[in-house]
Motif scaffolding. Structure first.
Motif, PDB file in Angstrom:
ATOM      1  N   ILE A   1      -5.584   7.266  -0.110  1.00  0.00           N
ATOM      2  CA  ILE A   1      -5.377   8.703   0.209  1.00  0.00           C
ATOM      3  C   ILE A   1      -6.323   9.146   1.504  1.00  0.00           C
ATOM      4  O   ILE A   1      -7.501   9.040   1.316  1.00  0.00           O
ATOM      5  N   ASP A   2      -5.866   9.603   2.626  1.00  0.00           N
ATOM      6  CA  ASP A   2      -6.576  10.064   3.877  1.00  0.00           C
ATOM      7  C   ASP A   2      -6.898  11.514   3.450  1.00  0.00           C
ATOM      8  O   ASP A   2      -6.112  12.450   3.598  1.00  0.00           O
ATOM      9  N   SER A   3      -8.138  11.837   3.017  1.00  0.00           N
ATOM     10  CA  SER A   3      -8.805  12.926   2.630  1.00  0.00           C
ATOM     11  C   SER A   3      -8.403  13.635   1.533  1.00  0.00           C
ATOM     12  O   SER A   3      -7.285  14.197   1.500  1.00  0.00           O
TER      13      SER A   3
ATOM     14  N   ALA B   1       5.263  10.918  -7.626  1.00  0.00           N
ATOM     15  CA  ALA B   1       5.836  10.361  -6.204  1.00  0.00           C
ATOM     16  C   ALA B   1       5.120   9.087  -5.672  1.00  0.00           C
ATOM     17  O   ALA B   1       5.845   8.062  -5.162  1.00  0.00           O
ATOM     18  N   ILE B   2       3.882   9.174  -5.872  1.00  0.00           N
ATOM     19  CA  ILE B   2       3.091   8.015  -5.370  1.00  0.00           C
ATOM     20  C   ILE B   2       3.343   6.692  -6.330  1.00  0.00           C
ATOM     21  O   ILE B   2       3.763   5.492  -5.839  1.00  0.00           O
ATOM     22  N   VAL B   3       3.595   6.723  -7.929  1.00  0.00           N
ATOM     23  CA  VAL B   3       3.824   5.578  -8.566  1.00  0.00           C
ATOM     24  C   VAL B   3       5.399   5.284  -8.169  1.00  0.00           C
ATOM     25  O   VAL B   3       5.520   4.032  -8.315  1.00  0.00           O
ATOM     26  N   GLU B   4       5.974   6.138  -7.947  1.00  0.00           N
ATOM     27  CA  GLU B   4       7.531   5.638  -7.791  1.00  0.00           C
ATOM     28  C   GLU B   4       7.542   4.813  -6.448  1.00  0.00           C
ATOM     29  O   GLU B   4       8.311   3.956  -6.393  1.00  0.00           O
ATOM     30  N   LEU B   5       6.833   5.410  -5.359  1.00  0.00           N
ATOM     31  CA  LEU B   5       6.987   4.589  -4.321  1.00  0.00           C
ATOM     32  C   LEU B   5       6.369   3.170  -4.084  1.00  0.00           C
ATOM     33  O   LEU B   5       6.753   2.291  -3.768  1.00  0.00           O
ATOM     34  N   GLY B   6       5.193   3.204  -5.067  1.00  0.00           N
ATOM     35  CA  GLY B   6       4.591   1.955  -5.599  1.00  0.00           C
ATOM     36  C   GLY B   6       5.391   0.951  -6.085  1.00  0.00           C
ATOM     37  O   GLY B   6       5.606  -0.166  -5.800  1.00  0.00           O
ATOM     38  N   LYS B   7       6.294   1.552  -6.882  1.00  0.00           N
ATOM     39  CA  LYS B   7       7.194   0.510  -7.692  1.00  0.00           C
ATOM     40  C   LYS B   7       8.248  -0.067  -7.001  1.00  0.00           C
ATOM     41  O   LYS B   7       8.873  -1.003  -7.049  1.00  0.00           O
ATOM     42  N   GLU B   8       8.637   0.918  -5.851  1.00  0.00           N
ATOM     43  CA  GLU B   8       9.724   0.248  -4.706  1.00  0.00           C
ATOM     44  C   GLU B   8       9.085  -0.917  -4.017  1.00  0.00           C
ATOM     45  O   GLU B   8       9.696  -1.736  -3.624  1.00  0.00           O
ATOM     46  N   LEU B   9       7.645  -0.652  -4.041  1.00  0.00           N
ATOM     47  CA  LEU B   9       6.866  -2.015  -3.022  1.00  0.00           C
ATOM     48  C   LEU B   9       6.983  -3.236  -3.872  1.00  0.00           C
ATOM     49  O   LEU B   9       7.072  -4.356  -3.146  1.00  0.00           O
TER      50      LEU B   9
ATOM     51  N   ILE C   1       4.312  -1.314   3.179  1.00  0.00           N
ATOM     52  CA  ILE C   1       3.411  -0.082   3.285  1.00  0.00           C
ATOM     53  C   ILE C   1       4.637   1.024   3.182  1.00  0.00           C
ATOM     54  O   ILE C   1       5.735   0.841   3.606  1.00  0.00           O
ATOM     55  N   LYS C   2       4.147   2.101   2.430  1.00  0.00           N
ATOM     56  CA  LYS C   2       4.924   3.303   2.271  1.00  0.00           C
ATOM     57  C   LYS C   2       4.141   4.351   2.479  1.00  0.00           C
ATOM     58  O   LYS C   2       2.932   4.455   1.895  1.00  0.00           O
TER      59      LYS C   2
ATOM     60  N   ILE D   1       1.046  -1.201  -0.116  1.00  0.00           N
ATOM     61  CA  ILE D   1      -0.086  -0.151  -0.001  1.00  0.00           C
ATOM     62  C   ILE D   1       1.024   1.483   0.143  1.00  0.00           C
ATOM     63  O   ILE D   1       1.841   1.431   0.807  1.00  0.00           O
ATOM     64  N   VAL D   2       0.591   2.023  -0.952  1.00  0.00           N
ATOM     65  CA  VAL D   2       1.092   3.454  -0.695  1.00  0.00           C
ATOM     66  C   VAL D   2       0.028   4.440   0.036  1.00  0.00           C
ATOM     67  O   VAL D   2      -1.202   4.516  -0.544  1.00  0.00           O
ATOM     68  N   LEU D   3       0.465   4.679   1.112  1.00  0.00           N
ATOM     69  CA  LEU D   3      -0.493   5.502   1.793  1.00  0.00           C
ATOM     70  C   LEU D   3      -0.148   7.102   1.804  1.00  0.00           C
ATOM     71  O   LEU D   3       0.913   7.444   2.229  1.00  0.00           O
TER      72      LEU D   3
END
Lengths: 376, 260
Positions: free
Chosen positions: A156-158, A136-144, A88-89, A58-60
């Motif tokens: 996405i919280d709010s 940034a989100i996609v980059e973090l996701g690719k790390e996961l 999780i990132k 999960i990318v939070l």
């Protein structure tokens, strides 16, 4: 039903389809959206830990609560975020969304100390630029994902916080890009419905395939203007609410469901909505001095009563009155009367309805008009 | 019988000063005080100020005042038995007089964002100073509507500033107490500042006049809405409602109907 949401997110996207997207909506009257969000987040993360879901991580995107809050949340659910770094990132958009801090730090005006913040959180400093946020989100996701082929979930919280910094067009664009990204398995976000225009909410709902909105169980009646009369209602709405869920299928079919939930120490407990509604319906029966209810014995007795038409088919020849005297009717009649005599002796308690035709002279089914000879 | 009227009548005098504290529970949270024209909520701020600066604790207060000068608070708190000058000298109270924030900033041709950035810098520095021996820090803003006026009613920018303050509370474990007026915002305005502040608050305290009208010995009622969302753990929310009477040196809190 809330489980259905989590299952839908767990199962993720089908090949050649958008990723399922969930909008969690709340309002100030029932401000429990963040708890519902946390519930979905922890459910999904437990699926990921158990490797039951399509997404591998999960990318939070933390906009309204800092990474510390989520560390505590996972700790309370038994997942240590330190060990969960693999799945999780946290993209921290909460600590410094506008770059004020880094600006001050760079110019040496405030010290560069952040005692509590986790080093694992990735700081994002320019919330006005959503294109960079997407990257940034996609980059973090690719790390996961390990092999570069797997998929990840985005939480996405709010989105409300996002809408404060960017227009609805760019926010909708970001979400739309995310759900159509080939490596996104599912995404969900929280939205405070009463601080945005209706068109903004509608735009976001178009993008989402599932929508869950938290609504108050009871609203104070308008007549109750005094604060003290509203309080019990308000308090009830802080402890639970109704969740209305709308599933949109691929073929366009929409399925609506609702459920009640209440906040407990251990988490959120969902219950079917009927129980309370039934109780209300029962209490609506007017109080009268007659007994409208039947006892168990009375109900059984009523079930045993043989209705007049029901005796047919119990072995005797079926007699359907067709208006004419049938050939074997005479015989049957004789048998019947003799049988009746026997019955009266043996089984006097049982009632019977015997029908005799009034008169044999008439031919009721003849085509003639019976009043033909009348001379008026 | 009203559910909130069951008050401990016999020991009332002992418990009276703590009714608000009881409703508030622990620290480290975001508190929003909403008042209206008929009933000012300033006394709740004074209560927080006094509580944080009590001699039994070493807590520090960072006070951003947009509405009153230091002497005003000093006079009130002195009657309540708390000397603000001494606390200020002890560095337990960091008082920022921001009454002239608007005009000062305009002279230097600063934009509203620059103004808020420099204000945030002050708050952040103050938090750093106060947190050097680890202790509870309370940031008090009196009041947000005047901050909004100071930045030319750019409520979105005020929210940005408040957001940075919220993130400070999460990071340094401090409390943020803000005062705002409920009745200056239109209920039809969807993106109103107060509504968004309510979303962020863990506790909302509403100061209202009595619904039954004026009374000589009851000055209004307080509703404390504790959402119970703090700390990532689910606690069911609770709402307390009680009445108050403002005296010169103290405030009396009591449950409705427990005082004749």
């Amino acid at each position: 039903m809330a489980e259905r949401i989590c299952r839908a997110l767990r199962d993720g996207a089908l090949e050649g389809e958008h990723a399922p997207a969930l909008t969690i909506k709340d309002s100030n009257e029932s401000p429990l959206g963040s708890l519902l969000f946390n519930h979905v987040l922890s459910q999904l993360s437990s699926f990921i830990v158990a490797q039951k879901s399509q997404s591998q991580g999960i990318v939070l995107v933390a906009l309204s609560r800092g990474p510390l809050y989520y560390e505590e949340l996972f700790k309370s659910k038994g997942n240590n975020i330190a060990s969960s770094n693999k799945w999780i990132k946290v993209l921290d958009c909460c600590t410094d969304p506008l770059g004020w801090r880094s600006k001050l730090m760079e110019s040496g005006r405030i010290a560069n100390l952040t005692p509590g913040t986790s080093t694992r959180a990735n700081l994002y400093k320019n919330l006005k630029d959503l294109n960079k946020l997407l990257l940034a989100i996609v980059e973090l996701g690719k790390e996961l994902v390990e092999d570069g082929k797997g998929r990840f979930a985005v939480a996405i919280d709010s989105v409300s916080e996002m809408l404060r910094h960017a227009s609805i067009f760019s926010v909708a664009g970001l979400l739309s890009n995310l759900r159509s990204h080939s490596q996104v398995s599912c995404l969900f976000w929280l939205l405070h419905s009463d601080i945005h225009e209706t068109k903004a909410i509608a735009a976001l709902e178009y993008i989402s395939s599932i929508q869950a909105s938290s609504e108050p169980i009871t609203r104070p009646i308008n007549g109750q203007r005094a604060n003290s009369e509203k309080l019990p209602f308000l308090e009830q709405n802080l402890r639970g609410g109704k969740i209305h869920i709308r599933f949109k299928r691929r073929n366009g079919r929409v399925r609506l469901m609702s459920e009640e939930f209440c906040i407990e120490q251990s988490g959120i407990k969902f219950t079917p909505i009927s129980s309370e509604a039934e109780m209300i319906a029962q209490s609506l029966v007017p109080k009268v001095q007659f007994n409208l209810e039947l006892s168990e014995k009375e109900r059984n007795d009523r079930a045993k009563v043989v209705l007049p038409f029901e005796h047919q088919g119990n072995g005797k020849t079926i007699q359907i009155y067709d208006g004419r005297k049938s050939l074997n009717e005479d015989r049957a009649e004789i048998q019947y009367t003799s049988a009746e005599k026997v019955q009266t002796v043996t089984d006097s308690g049982r009632g019977e309805i015997i029908y005799f035709r009034d008169s044999d002279d008439e031919m009721p089914d003849s085509d003639e008009d019976p009043d033909d000879d009348l001379d008026i | 019988m009203h559910p909130y009227s069951i008050g401990p009548v016999t020991t009332m005098d002992v418990q009276v000063p703590n009714l608000l504290d009881d409703a508030l529970g622990g620290g480290g949270r975001v508190v929003l005080i909403e008042d209206c024209v008929e009933t000012s909520g300033a006394f709740v701020l004074h209560h927080f100020l006094k509580r944080s600066l009590s001699p039994n604790s070493s807590d520090a207060v960072i006070f951003l005042s947009f509405s009153q000068p230091f002497s005003h608070y000093d006079r009130i708190l002195r009657k309540m038995g708390c000397n603000l000058v001494v606390r200020r000298d002890n560095k337990r109270l960091l008082f920022f007089d921001l009454l002239m924030l608007n005009s000062l900033g305009r002279e230097e041709e600063k934009t509203s964002e620059d103004l808020l950035l420099s204000l945030y810098e002050k708050v952040h520095k103050a938090v750093e100073i106060c947190s050097s021996p680890a202790r509870n820090i309370t940031i008090i803003i009196d009041d947000v509507s005047l901050l909004e006026v100071a930045v030319n009613c750019l409520s979105n920018m005020v929210l940005d500033f408040l957001h940075y303050c919220y993130s400070l509370t999460a990071e340094f474990g401090c409390s943020l107490i803000t005062l705002n007026h409920e009745d200056i915002y239109s209920s039809l305005d969807k993106s109103s500042l107060i509504l968004q502040m309510e979303y962020h608050a863990d506790v909302v305290i509403k100061a209202e006049p009595l619904s039954t009208g004026l009374a000589t010995d009851v000055h209004g009622q307080l509703t404390v809405i504790d959402k119970g969302l703090g700390g990532g753990v689910c606690n069911s929310g609770k709402i307390c409602n009680f009445q108050f009477r403002i005296k010169d040196n103290q405030i009396e809190y009591f449950y409705p109907g427990s005082r004749t």
